[in-house]
Design a protein around this motif. Structure first.
Motif, PDB file in Angstrom:
ATOM      1  N   GLY A   1       0.964  -1.189   0.085  1.00 44.35           N
ATOM      2  CA  GLY A   1      -0.066  -0.044   0.049  1.00 44.35           C
ATOM      3  C   GLY A   1       0.873   1.223   0.181  1.00 44.35           C
ATOM      4  O   GLY A   1       0.598   2.280   0.703  1.00 44.35           O
ATOM      5  N   ALA A   2       1.847   1.373  -0.939  1.00 48.81           N
ATOM      6  CA  ALA A   2       2.900   2.352  -0.731  1.00 48.81           C
ATOM      7  C   ALA A   2       2.688   3.533  -1.719  1.00 48.81           C
ATOM      8  O   ALA A   2       3.540   4.422  -1.582  1.00 48.81           O
ATOM      9  CB  ALA A   2       4.220   1.731  -1.025  1.00 48.81           C
ATOM     10  N   SER A   3       1.603   3.420  -2.540  1.00 48.41           N
ATOM     11  CA  SER A   3       1.471   4.408  -3.543  1.00 48.41           C
ATOM     12  C   SER A   3       0.772   5.673  -3.224  1.00 48.41           C
ATOM     13  O   SER A   3       0.647   6.571  -3.823  1.00 48.41           O
ATOM     14  CB  SER A   3       0.607   3.926  -4.789  1.00 48.41           C
ATOM     15  OG  SER A   3      -0.430   3.405  -4.374  1.00 48.41           O
ATOM     16  N   SER A   4       0.232   5.729  -2.022  1.00 51.13           N
ATOM     17  CA  SER A   4      -0.709   6.782  -1.179  1.00 51.13           C
ATOM     18  C   SER A   4      -0.747   6.959   0.340  1.00 51.13           C
ATOM     19  O   SER A   4      -0.267   5.898   0.893  1.00 51.13           O
ATOM     20  CB  SER A   4      -1.929   6.831  -2.128  1.00 51.13           C
ATOM     21  OG  SER A   4      -2.619   5.800  -1.489  1.00 51.13           O
ATOM     22  N   GLY A   5      -1.053   8.004   0.625  1.00 50.16           N
ATOM     23  CA  GLY A   5      -1.370   8.073   2.025  1.00 50.16           C
ATOM     24  C   GLY A   5      -0.395   7.792   3.226  1.00 50.16           C
ATOM     25  O   GLY A   5       0.878   8.253   2.560  1.00 50.16           O
ATOM     26  N   VAL A   6      -0.581   6.993   4.026  1.00 47.11           N
ATOM     27  CA  VAL A   6       0.491   7.004   4.908  1.00 47.11           C
ATOM     28  C   VAL A   6       1.399   6.081   4.596  1.00 47.11           C
ATOM     29  O   VAL A   6       2.754   6.203   5.203  1.00 47.11           O
ATOM     30  CB  VAL A   6      -0.193   6.420   6.506  1.00 47.11           C
ATOM     31  CG1 VAL A   6      -1.110   7.287   7.027  1.00 47.11           C
ATOM     32  CG2 VAL A   6      -0.845   5.113   6.380  1.00 47.11           C
ATOM     33  N   GLY A   7       1.408   5.150   3.781  1.00 49.87           N
ATOM     34  CA  GLY A   7       2.203   4.009   3.270  1.00 49.87           C
ATOM     35  C   GLY A   7       3.113   4.841   2.270  1.00 49.87           C
ATOM     36  O   GLY A   7       4.601   4.725   2.665  1.00 49.87           O
ATOM     37  N   PHE A   8       2.574   5.912   1.543  1.00 53.40           N
ATOM     38  CA  PHE A   8       3.626   6.860   0.654  1.00 53.40           C
ATOM     39  C   PHE A   8       4.546   7.449   1.646  1.00 53.40           C
ATOM     40  O   PHE A   8       5.896   7.421   1.524  1.00 53.40           O
ATOM     41  CB  PHE A   8       2.564   7.766  -0.063  1.00 53.40           C
ATOM     42  CG  PHE A   8       3.284   8.337  -1.105  1.00 53.40           C
ATOM     43  CD1 PHE A   8       3.341   8.115  -2.336  1.00 53.40           C
ATOM     44  CD2 PHE A   8       4.300   9.729  -0.946  1.00 53.40           C
ATOM     45  CE1 PHE A   8       3.883   8.869  -3.393  1.00 53.40           C
ATOM     46  CE2 PHE A   8       4.716  10.360  -1.617  1.00 53.40           C
ATOM     47  CZ  PHE A   8       4.690  10.101  -3.134  1.00 53.40           C
ATOM     48  N   GLU A   9       3.971   7.943   2.595  1.00 52.06           N
ATOM     49  CA  GLU A   9       4.755   8.816   3.499  1.00 52.06           C
ATOM     50  C   GLU A   9       5.927   8.103   4.199  1.00 52.06           C
ATOM     51  O   GLU A   9       6.911   8.376   4.502  1.00 52.06           O
ATOM     52  CB  GLU A   9       3.931   9.777   4.473  1.00 52.06           C
ATOM     53  CG  GLU A   9       2.871  10.716   3.724  1.00 52.06           C
ATOM     54  CD  GLU A   9       3.672  11.838   3.147  1.00 52.06           C
ATOM     55  OE1 GLU A   9       4.820  12.172   3.389  1.00 52.06           O
ATOM     56  OE2 GLU A   9       3.018  12.475   2.103  1.00 52.06           O
ATOM     57  N   ALA A  10       5.536   7.073   4.704  1.00 51.87           N
ATOM     58  CA  ALA A  10       6.347   5.921   5.534  1.00 51.87           C
ATOM     59  C   ALA A  10       7.589   5.724   4.624  1.00 51.87           C
ATOM     60  O   ALA A  10       8.486   5.536   5.136  1.00 51.87           O
ATOM     61  CB  ALA A  10       5.532   4.845   5.790  1.00 51.87           C
ATOM     62  N   VAL A  11       7.418   5.335   3.540  1.00 54.90           N
ATOM     63  CA  VAL A  11       8.437   4.977   2.444  1.00 54.90           C
ATOM     64  C   VAL A  11       9.500   6.318   2.330  1.00 54.90           C
ATOM     65  O   VAL A  11      10.525   5.870   2.428  1.00 54.90           O
ATOM     66  CB  VAL A  11       7.996   4.634   0.874  1.00 54.90           C
ATOM     67  CG1 VAL A  11       8.989   4.610   0.122  1.00 54.90           C
ATOM     68  CG2 VAL A  11       6.994   3.537   1.096  1.00 54.90           C
ATOM     69  N   LEU A  12       8.926   7.341   2.118  1.00 57.31           N
ATOM     70  CA  LEU A  12       9.750   8.555   2.250  1.00 57.31           C
ATOM     71  C   LEU A  12      10.780   8.668   3.499  1.00 57.31           C
ATOM     72  O   LEU A  12      11.677   8.842   3.243  1.00 57.31           O
ATOM     73  CB  LEU A  12       8.949   9.905   2.117  1.00 57.31           C
ATOM     74  CG  LEU A  12       8.241  10.054   0.670  1.00 57.31           C
ATOM     75  CD1 LEU A  12       7.631  11.240   0.471  1.00 57.31           C
ATOM     76  CD2 LEU A  12       9.212   9.764  -0.548  1.00 57.31           C
ATOM     77  N   ASP A  13      10.005   8.447   4.596  1.00 55.75           N
ATOM     78  CA  ASP A  13      10.676   8.512   5.660  1.00 55.75           C
ATOM     79  C   ASP A  13      11.855   7.282   5.931  1.00 55.75           C
ATOM     80  O   ASP A  13      12.829   7.513   6.124  1.00 55.75           O
ATOM     81  CB  ASP A  13       9.886   8.469   7.028  1.00 55.75           C
ATOM     82  CG  ASP A  13      10.478   8.612   8.378  1.00 55.75           C
ATOM     83  OD1 ASP A  13      11.064   7.910   8.975  1.00 55.75           O
ATOM     84  OD2 ASP A  13      10.512   9.875   8.610  1.00 55.75           O
ATOM     85  N   LEU A  14      11.366   6.045   5.506  1.00 54.40           N
ATOM     86  CA  LEU A  14      12.377   4.736   5.308  1.00 54.40           C
ATOM     87  C   LEU A  14      13.454   4.934   4.680  1.00 54.40           C
ATOM     88  O   LEU A  14      14.571   4.779   4.942  1.00 54.40           O
ATOM     89  CB  LEU A  14      11.416   3.565   5.283  1.00 54.40           C
ATOM     90  CG  LEU A  14      10.550   3.186   6.146  1.00 54.40           C
ATOM     91  CD1 LEU A  14       9.457   1.950   5.536  1.00 54.40           C
ATOM     92  CD2 LEU A  14      10.987   2.659   7.479  1.00 54.40           C
ATOM     93  N   THR A  15      13.240   5.691   3.396  1.00 49.10           N
ATOM     94  CA  THR A  15      14.336   5.679   2.740  1.00 49.10           C
ATOM     95  C   THR A  15      15.276   7.061   2.841  1.00 49.10           C
ATOM     96  O   THR A  15      16.313   6.998   2.208  1.00 49.10           O
ATOM     97  CB  THR A  15      14.014   5.914   1.219  1.00 49.10           C
ATOM     98  OG1 THR A  15      12.720   6.963   0.857  1.00 49.10           O
ATOM     99  CG2 THR A  15      13.324   4.507   0.702  1.00 49.10           C
ATOM    100  N   SER A  16      14.866   7.716   3.868  1.00 42.91           N
ATOM    101  CA  SER A  16      15.833   8.682   4.137  1.00 42.91           C
ATOM    102  C   SER A  16      16.932   8.231   4.997  1.00 42.91           C
ATOM    103  O   SER A  16      17.961   9.422   5.119  1.00 42.91           O
ATOM    104  CB  SER A  16      15.101   9.907   5.132  1.00 42.91           C
ATOM    105  OG  SER A  16      14.601   9.175   6.299  1.00 42.91           O
ATOM    106  N   LYS A  17      17.192   7.063   5.358  1.00 41.56           N
ATOM    107  CA  LYS A  17      18.027   6.531   6.033  1.00 41.56           C
ATOM    108  C   LYS A  17      19.028   5.783   5.158  1.00 41.56           C
ATOM    109  O   LYS A  17      18.417   4.885   4.331  1.00 41.56           O
ATOM    110  CB  LYS A  17      17.618   5.692   7.097  1.00 41.56           C
ATOM    111  CG  LYS A  17      16.992   6.236   8.371  1.00 41.56           C
ATOM    112  CD  LYS A  17      16.343   5.569   9.449  1.00 41.56           C
ATOM    113  CE  LYS A  17      15.881   6.455  10.523  1.00 41.56           C
ATOM    114  NZ  LYS A  17      14.745   7.075  10.068  1.00 41.56           N
ATOM    115  N   LYS A  18      20.278   6.124   4.853  1.00 45.63           N
ATOM    116  CA  LYS A  18      20.916   5.720   3.814  1.00 45.63           C
ATOM    117  C   LYS A  18      21.300   3.937   3.964  1.00 45.63           C
ATOM    118  O   LYS A  18      21.443   3.334   2.759  1.00 45.63           O
ATOM    119  CB  LYS A  18      22.313   6.133   3.472  1.00 45.63           C
ATOM    120  CG  LYS A  18      23.313   6.056   4.813  1.00 45.63           C
ATOM    121  CD  LYS A  18      24.405   6.638   4.657  1.00 45.63           C
ATOM    122  CE  LYS A  18      25.521   6.640   5.824  1.00 45.63           C
ATOM    123  NZ  LYS A  18      26.997   7.297   5.709  1.00 45.63           N
TER     124      LYS A  18
END
Length: 235
Positions: A8-25
């Motif tokens: 469920g990564a394409s919208s909503g909280v899933g989309f935002e969670a991915v952006l946060d998770l990928t902020s860590k190298k």
């Protein structure tokens, strides 16, 4: 470093969670969703925001209907093992109980429970001691919380997911895999706005997404088999 799968990564909280998770190298994230266009947008935004961040592998996949015989080799081509599985995909129907037919109930159970069952069954063999499964539930499925008219099918499916979480924590205890459920309150997402066009959610999507990302990476150190309410409003 963590190898993470989120649905469920394409919208909503899933989309935002991915952006946060990928902020860590050091993180590697497989992001699954049904919409290829939205996944491309996710990848584009993640690349812009996190140019020195982790690795993102978006993949179009329907957790209910698509063939896991293609998904498993894809995961294995990216990860040696899976540290975190975030079961975030979901759907919502806002319809009075007497107007809700059995097909509506079936669709809610398929998307909000059976799809996650499919993911867990196929991903657990790739997990290890210390891995964490996070099921994204709802306050609507949290026992004793205030319920809302029109959400009987949705809330029943989320209640089932909460109990499944408790059962799997016991089943996977010998494997050392922790399983928890976050019972989310309202977040300002497209799904929420479509179901409740006249209401304002208690939390912004990016705030809830950030919380999910953090809990997925740290929550298993403190919780197992728990259904945790995440809401800043009462009810």
């Amino acid at each position: 470093m963590a190898n993470i799968i989120i649905t469920g990564a394409s919208s909503g909280v899933g989309f935002e969670a991915v952006l946060d998770l990928t902020s860590k190298k050091d993180n590697k994230v497989i992001a699954l969703a049904r919409s290829a266009d939205r996944l491309r947008k996710l990848h584009e935004i993640s690349s812009q925001l996190n140019y020195d961040g982790g690795e993102l592998y978006p993949a179009q996949f329907d957790i209910v209907y698509d063939d896991y015989a293609t998904l498993v080799p894809f995961i294995q081509s990216k990860f040696d093992s899976v540290d975190i599985l975030i079961n975030n995909a979901g759907a919502l129907i806002n319809k009075s109980f007497m107007e809700t037919d059995t097909q509506d109930f079936a669709e809610m159970l398929q998307t909000n429970v059976i799809g996650h069952v499919n993911m867990i069954k196929h991903v657990v063999p790739m997990m290890h001691e210390g891995s964490h499964i996070v099921n994204i539930g709802s306050m609507g499925g949290f026992q004793g919380s205030m319920k809302f008219a029109g959400l009987s099918a949705y809330s029943a499916s989320k209640g089932a997911l909460a109990v499944l979480t408790e059962c799997l924590a016991e089943e996977f205890k010998d494997k050392g895999i922790k399983v928890n459920c976050l019972a989310l309150g309202s977040a300002q997402t497209e799904m929420f706005e479509a179901a409740f066009p006249d209401l304002q959610a208690g939390t912004l999507a990016y705030e809830m997404g950030r919380y999910i990302a953090d809990f997925a990476q740290t929550g298993h150190h403190y919780f197992n088999g728990k259904v945790l309410p995440v809401a800043n409003t009462t009810p």
